[in-house]
Design a protein around this motif. Structure first.
Motif, short mmCIF file in Angstrom:
data_model
loop_
_atom_site.label_atom_id
_atom_site.label_comp_id
_atom_site.label_asym_id
_atom_site.label_seq_id
_atom_site.Cartn_x
_atom_site.Cartn_y
_atom_site.Cartn_z
N TYR A 148 -2.82 -4.89 -11.82
CA TYR A 148 -1.85 -3.88 -12.27
C TYR A 148 -2.12 -3.38 -13.69
O TYR A 148 -2.20 -2.17 -13.90
CB TYR A 148 -0.42 -4.41 -12.14
CG TYR A 148 0.60 -3.51 -12.79
CD1 TYR A 148 0.94 -2.30 -12.20
CD2 TYR A 148 1.20 -3.86 -13.98
CE1 TYR A 148 1.86 -1.45 -12.80
CE2 TYR A 148 2.13 -3.03 -14.57
CZ TYR A 148 2.45 -1.82 -13.99
OH TYR A 148 3.35 -0.99 -14.58
N PRO A 149 -2.29 -4.27 -14.67
CA PRO A 149 -2.48 -3.76 -16.03
C PRO A 149 -3.71 -2.87 -16.18
O PRO A 149 -3.73 -1.97 -17.01
CB PRO A 149 -2.64 -5.03 -16.89
CG PRO A 149 -2.05 -6.11 -16.08
CD PRO A 149 -2.23 -5.74 -14.65
N THR A 169 -2.74 0.92 -14.08
CA THR A 169 -1.39 1.52 -14.15
C THR A 169 -1.42 3.01 -13.86
O THR A 169 -0.48 3.54 -13.28
CB THR A 169 -0.72 1.26 -15.51
OG1 THR A 169 -1.60 1.71 -16.55
CG2 THR A 169 -0.41 -0.21 -15.71
N CYS A 171 6.26 2.32 -6.03
CA CYS A 171 5.76 2.32 -7.41
C CYS A 171 6.73 1.58 -8.32
O CYS A 171 6.33 0.72 -9.11
CB CYS A 171 5.55 3.76 -7.88
SG CYS A 171 4.85 3.88 -9.54
N VAL A 201 6.11 -2.03 -10.50
CA VAL A 201 6.34 -2.12 -11.95
C VAL A 201 7.41 -3.17 -12.24
O VAL A 201 7.25 -4.01 -13.14
CB VAL A 201 6.73 -0.74 -12.53
CG1 VAL A 201 7.15 -0.86 -13.98
CG2 VAL A 201 5.57 0.24 -12.38
#
Length: 192
Positions: free
Chosen positions: A104-105, A108, A120, A124
């Motif tokens: 994820y990081p 993004t 989405c 998050v």
């Protein structure tokens, strides 16, 4: 003289090829334009497919990352946290030296392009709750370290008895913190 030259000219031999050439150019231009439009449309469709494949790959990678980390967590700190009774401190030092989240990081921008807004938002939220839980474990580790230091200092000398009092105060805070750990753990389980 100019009129005499113009009257001797066969106008049909000039106009017909010119009109024919213009008509051919027009028809060729129309077909070329149609071909370019179709090629552009096909290119856009291929780009959309590639983009959807990338997003699908990221979603699959996120799923795998969360599953694997969830299994590791459930065997270690998660199991101990689940067994923790109310009004008890969490006494296990949870080692947090690695970067746990990679997918994820580093993606993004692609996650933000997922068309399903709820999905989405869920991704998050899950990662934010997981990062919050990690930070809460770091704080709990700090409580453990501080209480150990207070115990060490108070055992050294009677002058340091104030550290026993500080250690007891930290214990009370750590018990309250354990409740926050449990609540955040529960919220993360609900989200994932």
């Amino acid at each position: 003289m100019v009129l005499q030259i113009m009257s001797n000219v066969d106008w049909a031999s000039i106009i017909i090829p010119a009109v024919s050439g213009l008509a051919g150019a027009f028809i060729g231009g129309v077909f070329t334009l149609r071909g370019v439009k179709k090629q552009h449309k096909d290119t856009l469709a291929l780009k959309r497919q590639e983009h959807q494949r990338q997003i699908g790959g990221i979603l699959q990678a996120i799923q795998y990352e969360l599953e694997i980390l969830g299994e590791i967590y459930a065997k270690e700190a998660g199991r101990a946290l689940s067994a923790l009774k109310e009004r008890e401190p969490f006494l296990i030092y949870f080692s947090l030296t690695e970067k746990y989240f990679i997918v994820y990081p580093n993606n993004t921008g692609l996650v933000a392009q997922i068309e399903d807004a709820d999905l989405c938002r869920s991704i998050v939220t899950t990662y934010n709750k997981a990062n919050t839980l990690i930070e809460l474990f770091r704080i709990n580790n700090w409580y453990i370290d501080q209480r150990k230091e207070c115990a060490r200092l108070s055992a050294r000398d009677s002058q340091y008895s104030k550290y026993a009092t500080i250690g007891n105060e930290l214990l009370g805070k750590q018990i309250g913190h354990a409740e926050l750990l449990r609540a955040t753990d529960s919220a993360l389980k609900d989200e994932t």
